[in-house]
Structures are given as structure tokens and as C-alpha cells.
Design a protein around this motif. Structure first.
Motif, PDB file in Angstrom:
ATOM      1  N   ARG A  59      29.439 -37.089  -1.432  1.00 38.38           N
ATOM      2  CA  ARG A  59      29.665 -38.539  -1.415  1.00 38.38           C
ATOM      3  C   ARG A  59      28.777 -39.147  -0.335  1.00 38.38           C
ATOM      4  O   ARG A  59      28.854 -38.773   0.828  1.00 38.38           O
ATOM      5  N   ILE A  60      27.933 -40.080  -0.761  1.00 37.32           N
ATOM      6  CA  ILE A  60      26.997 -40.724   0.170  1.00 37.32           C
ATOM      7  C   ILE A  60      27.440 -42.174   0.319  1.00 37.32           C
ATOM      8  O   ILE A  60      27.332 -42.966  -0.616  1.00 37.32           O
ATOM      9  N   ILE A  61      27.982 -42.499   1.493  1.00 35.73           N
ATOM     10  CA  ILE A  61      28.611 -43.808   1.691  1.00 35.73           C
ATOM     11  C   ILE A  61      27.771 -44.671   2.628  1.00 35.73           C
ATOM     12  O   ILE A  61      27.617 -44.350   3.811  1.00 35.73           O
ATOM     13  N   ALA A  62      27.214 -45.759   2.076  1.00 33.73           N
ATOM     14  CA  ALA A  62      26.486 -46.718   2.906  1.00 33.73           C
ATOM     15  C   ALA A  62      27.485 -47.736   3.444  1.00 33.73           C
ATOM     16  O   ALA A  62      28.314 -48.259   2.697  1.00 33.73           O
ATOM     17  N   ILE A  63      27.423 -47.996   4.741  1.00 35.34           N
ATOM     18  CA  ILE A  63      28.327 -48.968   5.359  1.00 35.34           C
ATOM     19  C   ILE A  63      27.512 -50.213   5.656  1.00 35.34           C
ATOM     20  O   ILE A  63      26.631 -50.192   6.529  1.00 35.34           O
ATOM     21  N   LYS A  80      30.562 -52.347  11.404  1.00 33.50           N
ATOM     22  CA  LYS A  80      29.879 -51.326  10.584  1.00 33.50           C
ATOM     23  C   LYS A  80      29.723 -50.021  11.356  1.00 33.50           C
ATOM     24  O   LYS A  80      30.110 -48.944  10.892  1.00 33.50           O
ATOM     25  N   THR A  81      29.103 -50.129  12.535  1.00 37.67           N
ATOM     26  CA  THR A  81      28.824 -48.918  13.304  1.00 37.67           C
ATOM     27  C   THR A  81      30.115 -48.226  13.740  1.00 37.67           C
ATOM     28  O   THR A  81      30.239 -47.001  13.656  1.00 37.67           O
ATOM     29  N   THR A  82      31.083 -49.029  14.180  1.00 39.94           N
ATOM     30  CA  THR A  82      32.368 -48.457  14.603  1.00 39.94           C
ATOM     31  C   THR A  82      33.013 -47.702  13.448  1.00 39.94           C
ATOM     32  O   THR A  82      33.552 -46.599  13.622  1.00 39.94           O
ATOM     33  N   THR A  83      32.939 -48.286  12.270  1.00 37.48           N
ATOM     34  CA  THR A  83      33.512 -47.641  11.089  1.00 37.48           C
ATOM     35  C   THR A  83      32.718 -46.384  10.713  1.00 37.48           C
ATOM     36  O   THR A  83      33.305 -45.345  10.391  1.00 37.48           O
ATOM     37  N   ALA A  84      31.404 -46.463  10.810  1.00 41.91           N
ATOM     38  CA  ALA A  84      30.560 -45.297  10.495  1.00 41.91           C
ATOM     39  C   ALA A  84      30.886 -44.136  11.445  1.00 41.91           C
ATOM     40  O   ALA A  84      31.053 -42.983  11.020  1.00 41.91           O
ATOM     41  N   ILE A  85      30.995 -44.455  12.719  1.00 42.23           N
ATOM     42  CA  ILE A  85      31.268 -43.434  13.734  1.00 42.23           C
ATOM     43  C   ILE A  85      32.624 -42.768  13.501  1.00 42.23           C
ATOM     44  O   ILE A  85      32.754 -41.543  13.527  1.00 42.23           O
ATOM     45  N   ASN A  86      33.633 -43.599  13.260  1.00 44.20           N
ATOM     46  CA  ASN A  86      34.979 -43.052  13.138  1.00 44.20           C
ATOM     47  C   ASN A  86      35.209 -42.350  11.805  1.00 44.20           C
ATOM     48  O   ASN A  86      35.959 -41.369  11.749  1.00 44.20           O
ATOM     49  N   LEU A  87      34.539 -42.819  10.764  1.00 40.82           N
ATOM     50  CA  LEU A  87      34.634 -42.087   9.494  1.00 40.82           C
ATOM     51  C   LEU A  87      33.914 -40.750   9.606  1.00 40.82           C
ATOM     52  O   LEU A  87      34.445 -39.703   9.212  1.00 40.82           O
ATOM     53  N   ALA A  88      32.699 -40.783  10.149  1.00 44.19           N
ATOM     54  CA  ALA A  88      31.916 -39.539  10.265  1.00 44.19           C
ATOM     55  C   ALA A  88      32.647 -38.550  11.172  1.00 44.19           C
ATOM     56  O   ALA A  88      32.831 -37.375  10.812  1.00 44.19           O
ATOM     57  N   ILE A 104      25.992 -43.570   5.979  1.00 45.28           N
ATOM     58  CA  ILE A 104      24.788 -44.290   6.418  1.00 45.28           C
ATOM     59  C   ILE A 104      25.191 -45.610   7.076  1.00 45.28           C
ATOM     60  O   ILE A 104      25.799 -46.476   6.446  1.00 45.28           O
ATOM     61  N   ASP A 105      24.854 -45.753   8.351  1.00 46.68           N
ATOM     62  CA  ASP A 105      25.126 -46.992   9.085  1.00 46.68           C
ATOM     63  C   ASP A 105      23.952 -47.947   8.896  1.00 46.68           C
ATOM     64  O   ASP A 105      22.828 -47.642   9.294  1.00 46.68           O
ATOM     65  N   CYS A 106      24.203 -49.090   8.262  1.00 50.41           N
ATOM     66  CA  CYS A 106      23.129 -50.042   7.946  1.00 50.41           C
ATOM     67  C   CYS A 106      22.970 -51.107   9.027  1.00 50.41           C
ATOM     68  O   CYS A 106      23.921 -51.433   9.738  1.00 50.41           O
ATOM     69  N   PRO A 107      21.766 -51.689   9.109  1.00 47.92           N
ATOM     70  CA  PRO A 107      21.553 -52.807  10.039  1.00 47.92           C
ATOM     71  C   PRO A 107      22.168 -54.096   9.479  1.00 47.92           C
ATOM     72  O   PRO A 107      22.475 -54.170   8.287  1.00 47.92           O
ATOM     73  N   PRO A 108      22.334 -55.119  10.334  1.00 45.37           N
ATOM     74  CA  PRO A 108      22.900 -56.382   9.860  1.00 45.37           C
ATOM     75  C   PRO A 108      21.853 -57.246   9.151  1.00 45.37           C
ATOM     76  O   PRO A 108      21.492 -58.323   9.626  1.00 45.37           O
ATOM     77  N   SER A 109      21.352 -56.781   8.040  1.00 43.21           N
ATOM     78  CA  SER A 109      20.413 -57.578   7.244  1.00 43.21           C
ATOM     79  C   SER A 109      20.411 -57.008   5.835  1.00 43.21           C
ATOM     80  O   SER A 109      20.955 -55.932   5.602  1.00 43.21           O
ATOM     81  N   LEU A 135      21.295 -48.392   0.241  1.00 43.33           N
ATOM     82  CA  LEU A 135      22.045 -48.597  -1.009  1.00 43.33           C
ATOM     83  C   LEU A 135      21.440 -47.784  -2.155  1.00 43.33           C
ATOM     84  O   LEU A 135      22.153 -47.291  -3.031  1.00 43.33           O
ATOM     85  N   MET A 136      20.132 -47.614  -2.140  1.00 46.53           N
ATOM     86  CA  MET A 136      19.464 -46.807  -3.177  1.00 46.53           C
ATOM     87  C   MET A 136      19.806 -45.326  -3.026  1.00 46.53           C
ATOM     88  O   MET A 136      19.815 -44.578  -3.999  1.00 46.53           O
ATOM     89  N   ALA A 137      20.065 -44.909  -1.793  1.00 52.31           N
ATOM     90  CA  ALA A 137      20.362 -43.488  -1.547  1.00 52.31           C
ATOM     91  C   ALA A 137      21.840 -43.190  -1.761  1.00 52.31           C
ATOM     92  O   ALA A 137      22.230 -42.033  -1.926  1.00 52.31           O
ATOM     93  N   ALA A 138      22.681 -44.231  -1.751  1.00 55.20           N
ATOM     94  CA  ALA A 138      24.128 -44.042  -1.699  1.00 55.20           C
ATOM     95  C   ALA A 138      24.764 -43.840  -3.075  1.00 55.20           C
ATOM     96  O   ALA A 138      24.213 -44.222  -4.103  1.00 55.20           O
ATOM     97  N   THR A 139      25.961 -43.241  -3.047  1.00 55.19           N
ATOM     98  CA  THR A 139      26.809 -43.206  -4.242  1.00 55.19           C
ATOM     99  C   THR A 139      27.909 -44.257  -4.129  1.00 55.19           C
ATOM    100  O   THR A 139      28.557 -44.584  -5.105  1.00 55.19           O
ATOM    101  N   GLU A 140      28.132 -44.753  -2.893  1.00 56.21           N
ATOM    102  CA  GLU A 140      29.193 -45.738  -2.661  1.00 56.21           C
ATOM    103  C   GLU A 140      28.770 -46.682  -1.549  1.00 56.21           C
ATOM    104  O   GLU A 140      28.042 -46.294  -0.653  1.00 56.21           O
ATOM    105  N   VAL A 141      29.295 -47.899  -1.606  1.00 50.91           N
ATOM    106  CA  VAL A 141      29.078 -48.813  -0.495  1.00 50.91           C
ATOM    107  C   VAL A 141      30.427 -49.304   0.018  1.00 50.91           C
ATOM    108  O   VAL A 141      31.320 -49.650  -0.746  1.00 50.91           O
TER     109      VAL A 141
END
Ligand SMILES: Nc1ncnc2c1ncn2[C@@H]1O[C@H](COP(=O)(O)OP(=O)(O)OP(=O)(O)O)[C@@H](O)[C@H]1O
Ligand SMILES: [Mg+2]
Length: 262
Positions: free
Chosen positions: A3-7, A16-24, A136-141, A150-156
Motif C-alpha cells: 500500500r503506497i499512501i500519499a499524504i 501532513k508531515t505529523t500524520t506521515a511520521i506517526n503513521l510510518a 509519501i509526505d507531500c509538500p503544500p502545493s 499521486l502517480m506513485a501512490a495506490t491511495e491518497v
């Protein structure tokens, strides 16, 4: 299947980053094999797990990063750093594909690359099977780095903080997701996570709007808690920083729901 999750959320500071860190971190603690990809030039996730010098130190002494992978032809596996989530030798480990402030120019340089939206997907392909989860932790843009994620992910997964008219910004993100889905039809909406939830009327109204718009795709909310921000600054996930806090409980509930929906 991995499962590849883009945040993602183009709005800044939504957690975003806080969620990425705590999920990972949380997933790694359950024994799952996890790769955290820091796709943000702010390199906050890198700073948390690998230290500030890795994220923003002098370039020469820094390790290779996603920049070298996306634009320098370096295999992703060579840039991955394994970090231990605790002092004990048997503490769980997490793999990190780090970012660096230099990644800011990658967005511009990618514009001229062949198949510029697919670079991350192609570079991750050889190692994806080594992991149960890639976060995957994304930038704010909504620029090329987010589109690559998003192209690499299976989920967002979309963290949303309390704000006026949250659905307007989400509309824009939804449009980008729909556009990406034409090229990456496997991309699913994992859900929306209300973050930084406090007792204000604004937070309550945001929650109601999100509930109406997303129904069952609204995931467990994360409260605004000092410990969550402090963990970030201390270079830890919330489970290491204060595993008994209700911030840790909230992230554990989110994690459980994401596992249940897999
Ligand atoms: N639940 C929370 N409670 C308290 N503070 C939080 C919480 N979530 C995030 N923060 C803090 O809010 C700030 C923004 O969070 P974070 O960096 O995760 O957002 P972001 O969406 O990644 O930001 P950016 O768009 O700049 O990448 C950080 O200082 C973080 O420590
Ligand atoms: Mg961030």
C-alpha cells in the motif's frame, strides 16, 4: 500488495508531515516493513527521523536524497536510510528516503524531464515489493512533486485542519486527484483526516462540513495536543514521545482504521 499512501493537501500546515511520521512510525512498530518517502523540500519528516543536519545541513556532507534519485539517476535503494525507532537493539526500524532543502529546485528541473510525472513511480518500482507500506509526505502545493507522489501512490490520504470553507480547497485537490487517476487508475481515496481539532466553533463547523461531504470516508480525527507538536520538535513519533497520551491514542485509532480498510 504494497500500500503506497500519499499524504497530500496543497494547504500548508494541515498536519501532513505529523500524520506521515506517526503513521510510518506506528506501522513500523506493528512489525510492518515501512518506507517513508519525504517528497517535501522543507524536509520536515527527514529532520524528525534523521536529524536537522540531514535535512538542511551543507549539501556536500549530506547524504544522497530524493533529489539525486529523481534527477541524478541514483537508484532509490542507495539513498534509503534505515533508522531505529528506539534505543534498544531490537527496537523496530523504519526506512526513510530523505529530502533536503535542495529538493526545491527539483520541482523546476523536473519540468524538462522525460515522463516528468512518473519519475517517482519509476524510481520506487524496484523497491516497493520490499515493503508493506510506503508513506509519501507531500509538500503544500499541487506542483510536480505532489503529482509525482499521486502517480506513485495506490491511495491518497488528506489531512484537513479547521478553517473557513474547507471544501473549496479540497475541491481543487479533488480535481488534481481525478486528473491523476486518468493516468493512475489504481489511485484510491483513503480518506480525509480532520487534524488540529480543538474546541473552537470553527473546528466544529469544519467537522460538520467534512462529515456531510465525505461520510464514511471521514477518518478518525486527531486533536490539537501540545505533545503532538513537541514530539515533532523532539525528533520522535508520538508513540515514542508519549505513548500514553490521547494524541498517541488518536493516531493509533487512525492507524487501526487504515489497516481495517486496506
Ligand atoms: N495534532 C496536533 N497538535 C498540535 N500540534 C500539531 C498537531 N499536528 C501538527 N501540529 C503542529 O502543527 C505544525 C504543522 O504541522 P505539520 O508540519 O505536520 O503540517 P504540514 O501539513 O506538514 O505542513 P506543511 O504544509 O508546511 O508541510 C507543526 O508545528 C506541528 O508540530
Ligand atoms: Mg509538511
Amino acid at each position: 500488495m504494497t500500500r503506497i499512501i500519499a499524504i497530500a493537501n496543497q494547504k500548508g500546515g494541515t498536519g501532513k508531515t505529523t500524520t506521515a511520521i506517526n503513521l510510518a512510525g506506528g506501522l513500523a512498530r506493528t512489525g510492518r516493513r515501512v518506507l517513508l518517502v519525504d517528497a517535501d523540500p522543507q524536509a520536515n519528516a527527514t529532520a524528525v527521523f534523521l536529524g536537522v543536519p540531514a535535512a538542511a545541513g551543507p549539501r556536500e556532507s549530506a547524504r544522497p536524497t530524493l533529489y539525486e534519485v529523481l534527477l541524478g539517476g541514483m537508484p532509490a535503494a542507495e539513498a534509503v536510510i534505515t533508522t531505529r525507532l528506539g534505543a534498544d537493539d531490537d527496537a523496530p526500524t523504519l526506512d526513510v528516503l530523505p529530502s533536503h532543502l535542495d529538493l526545491a529546485s527539483a520541482e523546476l528541473e523536473l519540468v524538462n524531464a522525460f515522463e516528468r510525472e512518473r519519475q517517482l513511480r519509476q524510481k520506487l518500482a524496484p523497491l516497493v515489493d520490499n515493503y508493506d507500506f510506503v508513506i509519501i509526505d507531500c509538500p503544500p502545493s499541487l506542483g510536480l512533486l505532489t503529482v509525482n507522489a499521486l502517480m506513485a501512490a495506490t491511495e491518497v490520504l488528506i489531512p484537513v485542519d479547521p478553517g473557513l470553507f474547507p471544501l473549496i480547497g479540497l475541491n481543487l485537490l479533488q480535481k488534481t486527484i481525478t486528473m491523476v487517476q486518468q493516468a493512475n487508475p489504481g489511485l484510491k481515496m483513503a480518506g480525509v483526516v480532520p487534524t488540529l481539532l480543538d474546541r473552537t466553533a470553527l473546528a466544529r463547523d469544519t467537522q460538520i462540513e467534512l462529515q456531510q461531504a465525505f461520510g464514511t470516508r471521514l477518518l478518525p480525527a486527531i486533536p490539537r495536543r501540545v505533545a503532538i507538536g513537541e514530539a515533532h520538535a523532539a525528533g520522535k513519533d508520538i508513540f515514542a514521545y508519549d505513548g500514553n497520551s490521547d494524541g498517541a491514542e488518536a493516531y493509533a485509532a487512525l492507524l487501526k482504521e487504515i489497516l481495517n480498510r486496506g
